[in-house]
Design a protein around this motif. Structure first.
Motif, PDB file in Angstrom:
ATOM      1  N   HIS A   1      50.830  44.805  49.949  1.00 35.86           N
ATOM      2  CA  HIS A   1      50.209  44.736  48.631  1.00 35.86           C
ATOM      3  C   HIS A   1      50.443  45.956  47.744  1.00 35.86           C
ATOM      4  CE1 HIS A   1      47.338  46.682  51.318  1.00 35.86           C
ATOM      5  NE2 HIS A   1      46.741  47.209  50.274  1.00 35.86           N
ATOM      6  N   ARG A   2      51.217  46.938  48.203  1.00 33.44           N
ATOM      7  CA  ARG A   2      51.495  48.076  47.328  1.00 33.44           C
ATOM      8  C   ARG A   2      52.840  48.695  47.671  1.00 33.44           C
ATOM      9  NH1 ARG A   2      47.286  51.002  50.629  1.00 33.44           N
ATOM     10  NH2 ARG A   2      45.748  50.297  49.114  1.00 33.44           N
TER      11      ARG A   2
ATOM     12  N   GLU B   1      50.150  49.055  42.656  1.00 38.41           N
ATOM     13  CA  GLU B   1      49.228  48.175  43.384  1.00 38.41           C
ATOM     14  C   GLU B   1      48.640  47.176  42.398  1.00 38.41           C
ATOM     15  OE1 GLU B   1      45.672  48.542  46.663  1.00 38.41           O
ATOM     16  OE2 GLU B   1      45.671  49.974  45.010  1.00 38.41           O
TER      17      GLU B   1
END
Length: 530
Positions: free
Chosen positions: A66-67, A118
């Motif tokens: 996710h980042r 993010e």
């Protein structure tokens, strides 16, 4: 002739345009072809963010589900002894959003921009002294984060801000460190400079950007005994020595820029143990530099380090396409540095003649040497105020209208960047030097020097700076801590007793400048902070 037209006529010079630069943007419509990228820049899309990098720009990233964490430039860690940016980014990715994140950031030495993407936001920051210049802003409805403000102007047709135009026309603009802009200004009102030691967060949802100071925010205890002081000197020296070892691992044959001054002497001392892996060089562009070159040769010869002196021509006749290359350098700087011909001849000559891949430069050292105190011959400085920051920036005795405008600029800057919250062990004059002088003038000049080769700086580490700020101010003003570090690293070099005093550090010059500083302080100005 425009730069675009010049580069159409000289396509082999195109790689000098924004050399070692970058652009991070949410704009999907940037064309890779034509001016200013000419199809040569690397393009990577990360989570919907477009990263453009010059072919010589280091670009590294790691991702999880996710980042994404990325770094533009270079970094190394003297505490873990890692030089691979991919490895350095992994703990940053892991600890992002926790209290440990900035502890890992503070371990890094180098010249870089660090970013974390993010969801729909980007967090970014630069190295401790802003040696990696960067600017940010919302242009054409999209976020831009660039190494050079002029690059964004080229892409979107921005015009120089009217106030900046008036400022650079001021007759004393180039005095005191040369031409550079105050506070967080760039040549364009749409863009602001990225100030070191602040984390910026940009939302791609609403286009807003906020920032907060993450360094220095912790109280430091000044050393209270001789044994504490000696421990600090040893710890700081080991950081420099580790950094130098890492530099020799990262680049096959780094070159130390060597003079007879205390900064480069200490840098050279830090190479003790790896003298067989480095080279040294000096340049000679004026008679006043002869003593530095003679001292550098003596030092290098004593320790068996290959050394070269590069003689900068007194005119441009022997330099290939000097006018064209100088025009590119001025364009890269956004027309605010206003370099003299001597500086431009240095850049063009060194690019042509010096084979170094990277220069080990001794900048940032001056931050912990209490530079402004020495420059103005002072043992103390006035309290934090817009007037203080203006006085350290330029001399405006004969133009009070412009002085008041600069006061307003710095008043807003001091509030916005939380200087009143900085612990007392970090004097405002030293923070100004690190975050305004280095961050604006220094970053601008490092970008310009990358015209010749890459640059690295072993002092550019927050943990090292913290150690030095524990040293009493009087020792920093006298350079005793620097001399003690040099002795710790290389006693033999210390015993040679070589120190060429910078002409800018003479007592009479400091006295005269202090008179101007005092007059400037007495004249009406901005408000003070408690």
């Amino acid at each position: 002739m425009s730069i675009e037209a010049l580069l159409e006529q000289h396509p082999d010079l195109r790689h000098f345009l924004y050399i070692r630069g970058f652009l991070v943007t949410s704009h999907p419509g940037i064309s890779p072809e034509g001016f200013p990228f000419f199809g040569a820049w690397k393009h990577t899309e990360l989570n919907g963010v477009h990263v453009w990098a010059h072919p010589l720009t280091g670009f590294h990233f790691v991702s999880d589900s996710h980042r994404t964490c990325f770094l533009l430039g270079h970094a190394y860690n003297p505490f873990t002894m890692q030089t691979d940016e991919q490895q350095l980014l992994e703990p940053l990715l892991e600890h992002y959003g926790t209290d440990d994140f900035y502890d890992h950031v503070d371990q890094l030495t180098g010249i870089f921009l660090l970013g974390i993407i993010e969801d729909s936001q980007l967090t970014f920051l630069v190295d401790p002294a802003g040696m990696q210049s960067a600017c940010h802003g919302l242009v054409d409805g999209h976020f831009h984060l660039a190494s050079h403000p002029q690059m964004v102007a080229d892409l979107h047709g921005l015009q120089m801000d009217a106030f900046v135009t008036r400022l650079i026309e001021y007759k004393w603009y180039r005095r005191v460190m040369g031409g550079y802009l105050p506070a967080a200004l760039t040549p364009f009102s749409e863009l602001k400079r990225v100030v070191p030691n602040h984390a910026y967060v940009t939302s791609f949802t609403d286009g807003t950007t906020e920032h907060r100071r993450f360094y220095p925010i912790k109280e430091l205890a000044e050393v209270a005994s001789r044994s504490e002081y000696e421990d600090i000197i040893a710890e700081a020296a080991k950081i420099l020595q580790s950094n130098m070892e890492l530099v020799t691992r990262k680049w096959p044959e780094p070159w130390i820029s060597l003079t007879g001054g205390i900064d480069s002497n200490t840098t050279f001392a830090a190479a003790n143990g790896v003298y067989d892996k480095v080279r040294a060089f000096s340049y000679l562009s004026a008679p006043k530099e002869v003593p530095d070159c003679e001292a550098a040769e003596k030092i290098a010869r004593r320790f068996g380090v290959p050394w070269r002196v590069f003689r900068i021509p007194e005119d441009t006749s022997g330099l290939d396409r000097f006018d064209e290359k100088a025009a590119i350098i001025r364009h890269n700087n956004g027309y605010v540095a206003l370099e003299n011909d001597n500086e431009l001849r240095k850049r063009v000559a060194l690019e042509a003649d010096c084979p170094a891949e990277v220069e080990i430069k001794s900048w940032v050292s001056e931050t912990i040497r209490a530079y402004w105190y020495k420059h103005y011959g002072r043992r103390t400085m006035p309290a934090l105020s817009a007037k203080l920051f203006r006085n350290l920036y330029k001399i405006f005795i004969l133009n009070r209208g412009l002085a008041h405008e600069i006061d307003q600029v710095f008043a807003e800057y001091i509030d916005e960047f939380e200087y009143a919250a900085v612990p007392r062990q970090y004097p405002p004059a030293d923070l100004h030097f690190n975050e305004v002088t280095w961050g604006s003038w220094g970053g601008l000049n490092i970008s310009e020097m990358k015209f010749c080769f890459d640059i690295t700086i072993i002092y550019n580490n927050r943990r090292f700076l913290d150690l030095m700020f524990k040293v009493p101010l009087e020792k920093r003003i006298s350079d005793q801590h620097h001399l003690d570090i040099k002795r710790y690293l290389n006693p033999e070099l210390s015993d040679m007793g070589i120190r060429v005093v910078n002409l800018k550090e003479t007592r009479f010059r400091a006295f005269a400048l202090n008179v101007l500083f005092t007059i400037n302080s007495i004249l009406p100005g901005g408000r003070a902070w408690s």
